[in-house]
Design an enzyme around this catalytic site. Structure first.
Site, PDB file in Angstrom:
ATOM      1  N   MET A   1       0.838  -1.172   0.000  1.00  0.00           N
ATOM      2  CA  MET A   1       0.000   0.000   0.000  1.00  0.00           C
ATOM      3  C   MET A   1       0.888   1.242   0.000  1.00  0.00           C
ATOM      4  O   MET A   1       1.398   1.636   1.041  1.00  0.00           O
ATOM      5  CB  MET A   1      -0.902  -0.004   1.233  1.00  0.00           C
ATOM      6  CG  MET A   1      -1.667   1.267   1.404  1.00  0.00           C
ATOM      7  SD  MET A   1      -2.689   1.328   2.876  1.00  0.00           S
ATOM      8  CE  MET A   1      -1.496   1.729   4.119  1.00  0.00           C
ATOM      9  N   PRO A   2       1.096   1.879  -1.134  1.00  0.00           N
ATOM     10  CA  PRO A   2       1.879   3.108  -1.165  1.00  0.00           C
ATOM     11  C   PRO A   2       1.152   4.252  -0.458  1.00  0.00           C
ATOM     12  O   PRO A   2      -0.066   4.391  -0.560  1.00  0.00           O
ATOM     13  CB  PRO A   2       2.021   3.424  -2.649  1.00  0.00           C
ATOM     14  CG  PRO A   2       1.686   2.163  -3.362  1.00  0.00           C
ATOM     15  CD  PRO A   2       0.735   1.431  -2.479  1.00  0.00           C
ATOM     16  N   PHE A   3       1.942   5.045   0.247  1.00  0.00           N
ATOM     17  CA  PHE A   3       1.441   6.264   0.883  1.00  0.00           C
ATOM     18  C   PHE A   3       2.398   7.375   0.506  1.00  0.00           C
ATOM     19  O   PHE A   3       3.597   7.290   0.763  1.00  0.00           O
ATOM     20  CB  PHE A   3       1.399   6.100   2.402  1.00  0.00           C
ATOM     21  CG  PHE A   3       1.039   7.376   3.117  1.00  0.00           C
ATOM     22  CD1 PHE A   3      -0.280   7.727   3.314  1.00  0.00           C
ATOM     23  CD2 PHE A   3       2.031   8.227   3.573  1.00  0.00           C
ATOM     24  CE1 PHE A   3      -0.610   8.903   3.969  1.00  0.00           C
ATOM     25  CE2 PHE A   3       1.708   9.406   4.220  1.00  0.00           C
ATOM     26  CZ  PHE A   3       0.395   9.745   4.421  1.00  0.00           C
TER      27      PHE A   3
END
Length: 68
Positions: A1-3
């Site tokens: 999950m990229p943030f």
């Protein structure tokens, strides 16, 4: 999950411009890293120019001095 957290000064950026930044960062993460857009989170933080400083002064002061 990229943030991804993007910080910019609060000075006239439109809702449409921010939406474009979110789309383009999401597209880049998908294209380059193969990340799923539905799992990608982008946060744009707008910082008042009185709270952002460089060159020993606030951005507000710096801009006032350089525009004279």
């Amino acid at each position: 999950m990229p943030f991804v957290n993007v910080r910019i000064t609060r000075d006239g950026v439109t809702r449409e411009q921010k939406a474009q930044v979110i789309r383009e960062i999401t597209d880049t993460l998908q294209r380059v890293l193969g990340k799923r857009p539905d799992l990608t989170h982008i946060v744009i933080e707008e910082v008042d120019t009185d709270n952002w400083g460089y060159a020993g002064m606030t951005t507000t002061e710096y801009r006032q001095r350089t525009s004279e």
